[in-house]
Design a protein around this motif. Structure first.
Motif, PDB file in Angstrom:
ATOM      1  N   ALA A   1      -6.501   9.106   8.655  1.00 28.74           N
ATOM      2  CA  ALA A   1      -7.464  10.014   9.018  1.00 28.74           C
ATOM      3  C   ALA A   1      -6.636  10.593  10.432  1.00 28.74           C
ATOM      4  O   ALA A   1      -7.050  12.304  10.604  1.00 28.74           O
ATOM      5  CB  ALA A   1      -8.063   9.265   9.989  1.00 28.74           C
ATOM      6  N   GLU A   2      -5.443  10.194  10.792  1.00 28.38           N
ATOM      7  CA  GLU A   2      -4.926  11.311  11.478  1.00 28.38           C
ATOM      8  C   GLU A   2      -3.815  11.540  11.052  1.00 28.38           C
ATOM      9  O   GLU A   2      -3.582  13.620  11.434  1.00 28.38           O
ATOM     10  CB  GLU A   2      -3.625  10.385  11.752  1.00 28.38           C
ATOM     11  N   GLN A   3      -3.078  11.651   9.224  1.00 22.58           N
ATOM     12  CA  GLN A   3      -3.019  12.954   8.480  1.00 22.58           C
ATOM     13  C   GLN A   3      -4.029  14.072   8.042  1.00 22.58           C
ATOM     14  O   GLN A   3      -3.421  15.021   8.095  1.00 22.58           O
ATOM     15  CB  GLN A   3      -2.669  12.424   7.299  1.00 22.58           C
ATOM     16  N   GLN A   4      -5.036  13.817   8.184  1.00 19.12           N
ATOM     17  CA  GLN A   4      -6.406  14.622   7.795  1.00 19.12           C
ATOM     18  C   GLN A   4      -6.834  15.414   9.080  1.00 19.12           C
ATOM     19  O   GLN A   4      -7.848  15.944   9.499  1.00 19.12           O
ATOM     20  CB  GLN A   4      -7.565  14.118   7.343  1.00 19.12           C
ATOM     21  N   THR A   5      -6.257  15.445  10.790  1.00 19.18           N
ATOM     22  CA  THR A   5      -6.893  15.566  11.310  1.00 19.18           C
ATOM     23  C   THR A   5      -7.850  15.294  11.811  1.00 19.18           C
ATOM     24  O   THR A   5      -8.416  15.209  12.853  1.00 19.18           O
ATOM     25  CB  THR A   5      -6.355  17.137  12.092  1.00 19.18           C
ATOM     26  N   ASP A   6      -8.196  13.648  11.265  1.00 19.98           N
ATOM     27  CA  ASP A   6      -9.488  13.311  12.244  1.00 19.98           C
ATOM     28  C   ASP A   6      -9.736  12.534  13.376  1.00 19.98           C
ATOM     29  O   ASP A   6      -8.300  12.095  13.424  1.00 19.98           O
ATOM     30  CB  ASP A   6     -10.061  13.045  10.588  1.00 19.98           C
ATOM     31  N   LYS A   7     -10.532  11.984  13.971  1.00 17.27           N
ATOM     32  CA  LYS A   7     -10.836  10.948  15.248  1.00 17.27           C
ATOM     33  C   LYS A   7     -11.223   9.637  13.851  1.00 17.27           C
ATOM     34  O   LYS A   7     -12.050   9.834  13.661  1.00 17.27           O
ATOM     35  CB  LYS A   7     -11.541  10.758  15.645  1.00 17.27           C
ATOM     36  N   PHE A   8     -10.041   8.233  14.370  1.00 11.66           N
ATOM     37  CA  PHE A   8     -11.120   7.098  14.007  1.00 11.66           C
ATOM     38  C   PHE A   8     -11.029   5.924  14.792  1.00 11.66           C
ATOM     39  O   PHE A   8     -10.529   6.105  16.295  1.00 11.66           O
ATOM     40  CB  PHE A   8      -9.433   6.566  12.715  1.00 11.66           C
ATOM     41  N   GLY A   9     -12.047   5.656  14.452  1.00 17.01           N
ATOM     42  CA  GLY A   9     -12.741   4.285  15.747  1.00 17.01           C
ATOM     43  C   GLY A   9     -12.458   3.200  14.695  1.00 17.01           C
ATOM     44  O   GLY A   9     -13.209   3.144  13.652  1.00 17.01           O
ATOM     45  N   LEU A  10     -13.430   2.278  15.695  1.00 20.09           N
ATOM     46  CA  LEU A  10     -13.251   0.886  15.415  1.00 20.09           C
ATOM     47  C   LEU A  10     -14.273   0.192  15.401  1.00 20.09           C
ATOM     48  O   LEU A  10     -14.979   0.272  16.978  1.00 20.09           O
ATOM     49  CB  LEU A  10     -12.366   0.000  15.443  1.00 20.09           C
ATOM     50  N   ILE A  11     -14.883  -1.139  14.717  1.00 19.15           N
ATOM     51  CA  ILE A  11     -16.246  -1.856  15.254  1.00 19.15           C
ATOM     52  C   ILE A  11     -15.943  -2.768  14.438  1.00 19.15           C
ATOM     53  O   ILE A  11     -16.128  -2.499  13.335  1.00 19.15           O
ATOM     54  CB  ILE A  11     -17.538  -1.122  14.864  1.00 19.15           C
TER      55      ILE A  11
ATOM     56  N   GLU B   1       0.298  -0.890   0.168  1.00 20.42           N
ATOM     57  CA  GLU B   1       0.286  -0.057  -0.025  1.00 20.42           C
ATOM     58  C   GLU B   1       0.647   1.247  -0.166  1.00 20.42           C
ATOM     59  O   GLU B   1       0.036   2.533   0.454  1.00 20.42           O
ATOM     60  CB  GLU B   1      -1.265   0.210   1.292  1.00 20.42           C
ATOM     61  N   ARG B   2       2.189   1.083  -0.208  1.00 21.40           N
ATOM     62  CA  ARG B   2       3.214   2.427  -0.661  1.00 21.40           C
ATOM     63  C   ARG B   2       2.559   3.882  -1.408  1.00 21.40           C
ATOM     64  O   ARG B   2       2.887   4.549  -0.718  1.00 21.40           O
ATOM     65  CB  ARG B   2       4.342   2.227  -0.608  1.00 21.40           C
ATOM     66  N   ASN B   3       1.262   3.490  -2.534  1.00 22.78           N
ATOM     67  CA  ASN B   3       1.052   3.819  -3.353  1.00 22.78           C
ATOM     68  C   ASN B   3       0.159   4.716  -2.854  1.00 22.78           C
ATOM     69  O   ASN B   3      -0.088   6.210  -2.744  1.00 22.78           O
ATOM     70  CB  ASN B   3       1.287   2.559  -5.103  1.00 22.78           C
ATOM     71  N   VAL B   4      -0.363   4.427  -2.151  1.00 23.08           N
ATOM     72  CA  VAL B   4      -1.978   5.312  -0.855  1.00 23.08           C
ATOM     73  C   VAL B   4      -0.750   5.680   0.132  1.00 23.08           C
ATOM     74  O   VAL B   4      -1.468   6.672   0.606  1.00 23.08           O
ATOM     75  CB  VAL B   4      -2.578   3.787  -0.530  1.00 23.08           C
ATOM     76  N   LEU B   5      -0.200   5.236   1.108  1.00 23.05           N
ATOM     77  CA  LEU B   5       0.669   5.638   1.566  1.00 23.05           C
ATOM     78  C   LEU B   5       1.279   7.155   1.740  1.00 23.05           C
ATOM     79  O   LEU B   5       1.527   7.515   2.590  1.00 23.05           O
ATOM     80  CB  LEU B   5       0.921   4.589   2.673  1.00 23.05           C
ATOM     81  N   ALA B   6       1.921   6.661   0.538  1.00 23.34           N
ATOM     82  CA  ALA B   6       3.102   7.610   0.479  1.00 23.34           C
ATOM     83  C   ALA B   6       2.626   9.127  -0.016  1.00 23.34           C
ATOM     84  O   ALA B   6       3.050  10.366   1.070  1.00 23.34           O
ATOM     85  CB  ALA B   6       3.671   7.496  -0.759  1.00 23.34           C
ATOM     86  N   PRO B   7       1.309   9.249  -0.825  1.00 24.22           N
ATOM     87  CA  PRO B   7       0.990  10.312  -0.503  1.00 24.22           C
ATOM     88  C   PRO B   7       0.130  11.008   0.365  1.00 24.22           C
ATOM     89  O   PRO B   7       0.218  12.510   0.756  1.00 24.22           O
ATOM     90  CB  PRO B   7      -0.253  10.221  -1.386  1.00 24.22           C
ATOM     91  N   LEU B   8       0.242  10.286   1.585  1.00 25.61           N
ATOM     92  CA  LEU B   8      -0.575  10.471   2.301  1.00 25.61           C
ATOM     93  C   LEU B   8       0.743  11.171   3.352  1.00 25.61           C
ATOM     94  O   LEU B   8       0.300  12.338   4.469  1.00 25.61           O
ATOM     95  CB  LEU B   8      -0.907   9.667   3.614  1.00 25.61           C
ATOM     96  N   PHE B   9       1.342  10.922   3.579  1.00 22.56           N
ATOM     97  CA  PHE B   9       2.421  11.757   4.216  1.00 22.56           C
ATOM     98  C   PHE B   9       2.847  13.322   3.885  1.00 22.56           C
ATOM     99  O   PHE B   9       3.508  14.019   4.342  1.00 22.56           O
ATOM    100  CB  PHE B   9       3.448  10.431   4.337  1.00 22.56           C
ATOM    101  N   PHE B  10       3.370  12.621   2.806  1.00 25.88           N
ATOM    102  CA  PHE B  10       4.061  13.603   1.585  1.00 25.88           C
ATOM    103  C   PHE B  10       3.074  14.620   0.839  1.00 25.88           C
ATOM    104  O   PHE B  10       3.324  15.384   0.355  1.00 25.88           O
ATOM    105  CB  PHE B  10       4.491  13.357   0.367  1.00 25.88           C
ATOM    106  N   ARG B  11       1.552  14.611   0.627  1.00 26.36           N
ATOM    107  CA  ARG B  11       0.242  15.220   0.203  1.00 26.36           C
ATOM    108  C   ARG B  11       0.737  15.476  -0.982  1.00 26.36           C
ATOM    109  O   ARG B  11       0.429  16.852  -1.202  1.00 26.36           O
ATOM    110  CB  ARG B  11       0.423  16.701   1.383  1.00 26.36           C
ATOM    111  N   LYS B  12       1.352  14.887  -1.365  1.00 23.42           N
ATOM    112  CA  LYS B  12       1.164  15.171  -3.399  1.00 23.42           C
ATOM    113  C   LYS B  12       1.620  13.589  -3.795  1.00 23.42           C
ATOM    114  O   LYS B  12       1.796  12.159  -2.946  1.00 23.42           O
ATOM    115  CB  LYS B  12       2.480  15.894  -3.476  1.00 23.42           C
ATOM    116  N   GLY B  13       0.631  13.742  -4.520  1.00 26.07           N
ATOM    117  CA  GLY B  13       1.682  11.968  -5.524  1.00 26.07           C
ATOM    118  C   GLY B  13      -0.117  11.042  -5.683  1.00 26.07           C
ATOM    119  O   GLY B  13      -1.370  12.154  -6.333  1.00 26.07           O
ATOM    120  N   ALA B  14      -0.714  10.489  -5.847  1.00 27.44           N
ATOM    121  CA  ALA B  14      -1.395   9.779  -6.160  1.00 27.44           C
ATOM    122  C   ALA B  14      -2.878   9.939  -5.766  1.00 27.44           C
ATOM    123  O   ALA B  14      -2.870  10.210  -4.296  1.00 27.44           O
ATOM    124  CB  ALA B  14      -1.196   8.163  -6.096  1.00 27.44           C
ATOM    125  N   ILE B  15      -4.031   9.397  -6.627  1.00 27.89           N
ATOM    126  CA  ILE B  15      -5.460   9.358  -5.802  1.00 27.89           C
ATOM    127  C   ILE B  15      -4.929  10.830  -5.554  1.00 27.89           C
ATOM    128  O   ILE B  15      -6.649  10.397  -4.113  1.00 27.89           O
ATOM    129  CB  ILE B  15      -5.358   7.946  -4.944  1.00 27.89           C
TER     130      ILE B  15
END
Length: 452
Positions: free
Chosen positions: A281-291, A169-183
């Motif tokens: 969600a952490e990168q977007q400053t949102d709160k994440f929950g699990l069910i 999932e690096r192609n998804v995680l990388a833009p989350l961390f660097f705020r540029k690139g894919a998707i």
């Protein structure tokens, strides 16, 4: 335990048996031969106690906690203490569970003569996620003259936590961390004026009548307007179906299946998607929950943020296994209605492939869709599609019936999608390789449109 060594067996085969055979062929009294045999056996027996004595004081310590990811290679390092330096050569082995692969489980270690501490390392590869325990270590030492081996078992305490593999999932995680690139994970203009109350102010010509605070207006006898701001912190809940439908095996390419780097079941793919969503969600400053639910709700983790909260989510998910039961959506919706007070984004990872399960989901989801934004994701199958859409043809009756079954299932899925849309619920079916990217994209679309 004391067992004969290879040296003893060779000694008896090459020296003992030929020697007494020759003595028997000579004119030597039988009593003398018996005395010689007794003396030799006595000498060998006197060497036996030193085999256990050499390893009696040996202590082995393994790391109490080791964290790794599926399909990763790592090392398990043991500290071997040799008080008194009585043992010179030590063989030690660990009983690795089937989830761990080790080419060389038994190590032969030559202990250093000038120190009591020695290190032993196993190269291990994790092939399945989960919590693994190693509680025993087997030792084997040699006697003074090498004719006997002494074996002993020592207790150790090693816990190995194998987390889901996110390397694909690096192609998804990388833009989350660097705020540029894919998707499309980058700064975008927010649509809408926001729903979060900020403050009150005096009415200004041009303000919408919908924003007038009528109760305050009556109290102050002058128009008062409510000001809103865009929600910066929102709540995202992922509901994972851990029932029998999630145990469905996925089609994995041969090379990847051998490497163990691809999720083999729907549940494992759902877990990967949930962990990536937690990072998003952490990168977007949102709160994440699990069910987590199946025939009942097993766990509800309130929405939160931070590294510690992500670790809690990960520790709950890495041991999750499917249960051989049918999902109870009604029970899940009741728990959600009772526990989730704040308007949230609910993302269900489930399988609505069976019509009666889809009907149960449709009947109950309206209860929570009135208050929350509900998205549903399921893993599609290449066999479920309209007949002859790609120009392919059926070569025999079996293939034809298979395509007909796929058409019927596809029709049922389209009906379910249409009914859910009428209730304000969006259903998406993704191929396994696209699931994570599609889930993150849907989440970002909700953020962009300010649906919360």
């Amino acid at each position: 335990m004391i067992v004969p060594s290879n040296r003893l067996l060779l000694f008896l085969a090459l020296v003992g048996i030929p020697l007494f055979t020759l003595l028997g062929m000579q004119d030597i009294p039988g009593s003398a031969i018996v005395v010689a045999a007794v003396l030799m056996l006595l000498a060998l027996a006197l060497d036996a106690p030193s085999a256990l004595a050499s390893i009696r004081a040996i202590r082995v310590a393994l790391p109490e906690m080791t964290r790794t990811s599926k399909a990763r290679e790592f090392e398990i390092e043991a500290v071997v203490e040799n008080p008194g330096q009585l043992c010179r050569v030590l063989r030690l082995g660990l009983p690795f569970p089937k989830e761990l692969e080790c080419e060389k489980q038994i190590l032969e270690l030559t202990l250093k003569p000038n120190t009591e501490r020695n290190l032993a390392k196993w190269k291990v590869r994790a092939v399945e996620r989960g919590r693994l325990i190693i509680s025993t270590c087997y030792l084997e030492g040699t006697s003074r003259f090498g004719f006997w081996n002494g074996r002993r078992t020592v207790k150790v305490n090693a816990e190995i936590r194998v987390y889901p593999d996110l390397s694909r999932e690096r192609n998804v995680l990388a833009p989350l961390f660097f705020r540029k690139g894919a998707i499309g994970v980058h700064n975008v203009r927010q649509i809408g004026k926001g729903r979060e109350f900020e403050q009150l102010r005096a009415y200004v010509p041009g303000d919408s009548y919908d924003d007038i605070f009528w109760r305050g207006t009556a109290k102050h006898r002058s128009p008062i307007t409510k000001m809103f701001q865009l929600e910066r912190t929102q709540q995202l809940y992922v509901a994972i179906d851990a029932s029998r439908r999630s145990a469905r095996a996925l089609d994995v390419p041969g090379k990847d299946a051998e490497a163990g780097i691809i999720a083999k079941t729907q549940l494992e793919r759902f877990i990967q998607a949930a962990l990536v969503l937690a990072l998003a969600a952490e990168q977007q400053t949102d709160k994440f929950g699990l069910i987590i639910f199946s025939d009942t709700v097993h766990r509800i983790i309130p929405a939160g943020g931070g590294r510690g909260h992500y670790d809690v989510i990960r520790d709950v998910l890495y041991t999750l296994e499917p249960r051989v039961v049918s999902p109870d959506y009604e029970d899940a919706f009741i728990h959600i209605g009772n526990r989730l007070r704040h308007r949230s984004l609910l993302l269900f990872l489930t399988d609505l492939g069976e019509p009666w399960l889809a009907e149960q989901f449709v009947e109950g989801v309206e209860f929570v869709a009135r208050k929350h934004v509900v998205l549903t994701h399921m893993l599609g199958q290449r066999e479920i599609q309209p007949m002859f859409t790609r120009g392919d043809t059926a070569t025999d009756d079996e293939a034809l019936y298979g395509k007909l079954a796929g058409q019927i299932l596809w029709n049922d899925l389209q009906d379910t999608t249409r009914v859910l849309k009428q209730r304000g619920v969006h259903l998406t079916s993704s191929l396994q390789e696209n699931l994570v990217a599609d889930v993150v994209s849907e989440y970002l679309k909700v953020k962009k449109r300010q649906l919360l």
